[in-house]
Design a protein around this motif. Sequence first.
Motif, PDB file in Angstrom:
ATOM      1  N   PHE A   1      47.807  43.017  23.067  1.00 18.28           N
ATOM      2  CA  PHE A   1      48.220  43.261  24.447  1.00 18.28           C
ATOM      3  C   PHE A   1      48.628  41.968  25.146  1.00 18.28           C
ATOM      4  O   PHE A   1      49.524  41.979  26.003  1.00 18.28           O
ATOM      5  N   GLY A   2      47.997  40.873  24.787  1.00 18.21           N
ATOM      6  CA  GLY A   2      48.409  39.589  25.353  1.00 18.21           C
ATOM      7  C   GLY A   2      49.839  39.253  24.990  1.00 18.21           C
ATOM      8  O   GLY A   2      50.623  38.770  25.823  1.00 18.21           O
TER       9      GLY A   2
ATOM     10  N   ILE B   1      45.932  33.521  25.580  1.00 17.07           N
ATOM     11  CA  ILE B   1      45.254  34.729  25.099  1.00 17.07           C
ATOM     12  C   ILE B   1      43.825  34.399  24.662  1.00 17.07           C
ATOM     13  O   ILE B   1      42.879  35.120  25.007  1.00 17.07           O
ATOM     14  N   ALA B   2      43.658  33.312  23.930  1.00 15.73           N
ATOM     15  CA  ALA B   2      42.330  32.912  23.453  1.00 15.73           C
ATOM     16  C   ALA B   2      41.396  32.600  24.618  1.00 15.73           C
ATOM     17  O   ALA B   2      40.224  33.008  24.624  1.00 15.73           O
TER      18      ALA B   2
ATOM     19  N   THR C   1      40.599  35.870  26.532  1.00 17.71           N
ATOM     20  CA  THR C   1      39.723  36.697  25.707  1.00 17.71           C
ATOM     21  C   THR C   1      38.287  36.175  25.771  1.00 17.71           C
ATOM     22  O   THR C   1      37.343  36.956  25.956  1.00 17.71           O
ATOM     23  N   LYS C   2      38.122  34.877  25.643  1.00 17.13           N
ATOM     24  CA  LYS C   2      36.771  34.291  25.693  1.00 17.13           C
ATOM     25  C   LYS C   2      36.120  34.545  27.050  1.00 17.13           C
ATOM     26  O   LYS C   2      34.941  34.942  27.127  1.00 17.13           O
ATOM     27  N   GLU C   3      36.886  34.335  28.113  1.00 16.66           N
ATOM     28  CA  GLU C   3      36.350  34.527  29.462  1.00 16.66           C
ATOM     29  C   GLU C   3      35.887  35.969  29.677  1.00 16.66           C
ATOM     30  O   GLU C   3      34.771  36.218  30.151  1.00 16.66           O
ATOM     31  N   LEU C   4      36.740  36.918  29.307  1.00 17.80           N
ATOM     32  CA  LEU C   4      36.423  38.328  29.530  1.00 17.80           C
ATOM     33  C   LEU C   4      35.358  38.836  28.562  1.00 17.80           C
ATOM     34  O   LEU C   4      34.463  39.592  28.951  1.00 17.80           O
ATOM     35  N   PHE C   5      35.435  38.423  27.306  1.00 14.41           N
ATOM     36  CA  PHE C   5      34.439  38.848  26.321  1.00 14.41           C
ATOM     37  C   PHE C   5      33.063  38.281  26.652  1.00 14.41           C
ATOM     38  O   PHE C   5      32.041  38.955  26.474  1.00 14.41           O
ATOM     39  N   ASP C   6      33.011  37.048  27.126  1.00 15.35           N
ATOM     40  CA  ASP C   6      31.720  36.456  27.517  1.00 15.35           C
ATOM     41  C   ASP C   6      31.122  37.213  28.690  1.00 15.35           C
ATOM     42  O   ASP C   6      29.919  37.529  28.705  1.00 15.35           O
ATOM     43  N   TYR C   7      31.959  37.530  29.674  1.00 11.02           N
ATOM     44  CA  TYR C   7      31.448  38.211  30.870  1.00 11.02           C
ATOM     45  C   TYR C   7      30.923  39.603  30.534  1.00 11.02           C
ATOM     46  O   TYR C   7      29.827  39.995  30.972  1.00 11.02           O
TER      47      TYR C   7
ATOM     48  N   LEU D   1      43.195  43.438  31.982  1.00  7.06           N
ATOM     49  CA  LEU D   1      43.180  42.204  32.775  1.00  7.06           C
ATOM     50  C   LEU D   1      43.570  40.970  31.972  1.00  7.06           C
ATOM     51  O   LEU D   1      43.472  39.851  32.470  1.00  7.06           O
ATOM     52  N   ILE D   2      44.031  41.151  30.741  1.00  3.48           N
ATOM     53  CA  ILE D   2      44.327  40.027  29.856  1.00  3.48           C
ATOM     54  C   ILE D   2      45.320  39.049  30.491  1.00  3.48           C
ATOM     55  O   ILE D   2      45.228  37.829  30.308  1.00  3.48           O
ATOM     56  N   HIS D   3      46.276  39.558  31.274  1.00 10.16           N
ATOM     57  CA  HIS D   3      47.328  38.712  31.856  1.00 10.16           C
ATOM     58  C   HIS D   3      46.984  38.216  33.259  1.00 10.16           C
ATOM     59  O   HIS D   3      47.833  37.681  33.960  1.00 10.16           O
ATOM     60  N   ASP D   4      45.708  38.368  33.652  1.00 10.80           N
ATOM     61  CA  ASP D   4      45.217  37.877  34.946  1.00 10.80           C
ATOM     62  C   ASP D   4      46.087  38.369  36.099  1.00 10.80           C
ATOM     63  O   ASP D   4      46.632  37.581  36.879  1.00 10.80           O
ATOM     64  N   PRO D   5      46.223  39.698  36.258  1.00 10.06           N
ATOM     65  CA  PRO D   5      47.129  40.248  37.279  1.00 10.06           C
ATOM     66  C   PRO D   5      46.625  40.001  38.693  1.00 10.06           C
ATOM     67  O   PRO D   5      45.412  39.893  38.929  1.00 10.06           O
ATOM     68  N   GLN D   6      47.552  39.931  39.638  1.00 10.69           N
ATOM     69  CA  GLN D   6      47.183  39.731  41.034  1.00 10.69           C
ATOM     70  C   GLN D   6      46.744  41.039  41.682  1.00 10.69           C
ATOM     71  O   GLN D   6      45.957  41.056  42.616  1.00 10.69           O
TER      72      GLN D   6
END
Length: 256
Positions: free
Chosen positions: A112-113, A123-124, A127-133, A161-166
């Motif tokens: 998806f990224g 993407i990495a 992914t780390k930020e969201l997977f950790d949370y 949220l992978i693309h950090d949408p506004q």
Amino acid sequence: MIDVKSFTKIYKLNKKQMSKLKTKESIKKAVDNISFYAEEGKIFGLLGPNGAGKTTTLRSIATLLKPTDGHILIDGYDVVKDSIEVRKRIGFLTNELKLDPHFTPAYTMEFFGSLHSLDKETIANRTKELFDYFEISSFADKKIQDLSTGMKQKLSIAVSLIHDPQVVIFDEPTIGLDIITARAVLDYLRVLKEKGKTIIVSTHIMTLASKLCDKVGIIINGKIVANGTIDEILQDTNSKDLEDAFFKLYKQNINK
């Protein structure tokens, strides 16, 4: 921001749909001339019973459906005329998001990224930020078919949220989730709010909306019957809480 102006959506019904709905009418007005505004750094709740028009409205905001009449603007871009620009700016979570059961969460995020034209490093990092949370990291290389319902829902959120949408659009984000997973989802929506995102969520759970939303619009039979802060709606309906206000408005408008 999300600016909905005199939005109407009408569906043409086939005979099977008419029979199911027990109607002789060949058209159904799912949403009827509604308007509301969702601000940056705020959470707007679209509240109503099943079939009220919530999902139709959110799908139209997300460019998946075209308005029959009216306009919807995302950060000044029209969802019909400027649909490509709109899609760059939104993240849409729906219960109908289907993840390939044979993919892993890690590969799904990469896939998806790449659809959002993100580079591998971005993407990495995302992914780390969201997977950790969401505590997905230890399941990153398992097949999605082997994940729990809650873990799949958290992965769906990460994907959207992978693309950090506004602008973040969540349709019934906690439906079917256990209390721990639901709390994690709601807490992350607050994190996004603190980052200045524009957030709209649909729900039929009044207690959730009371805790989460800055403003709400109550939709019944495709029409907005109340719109404002929770305190304003409580005052206007002379109610003790949002659930009480909703049922008063429901009784007043259900047969209109």
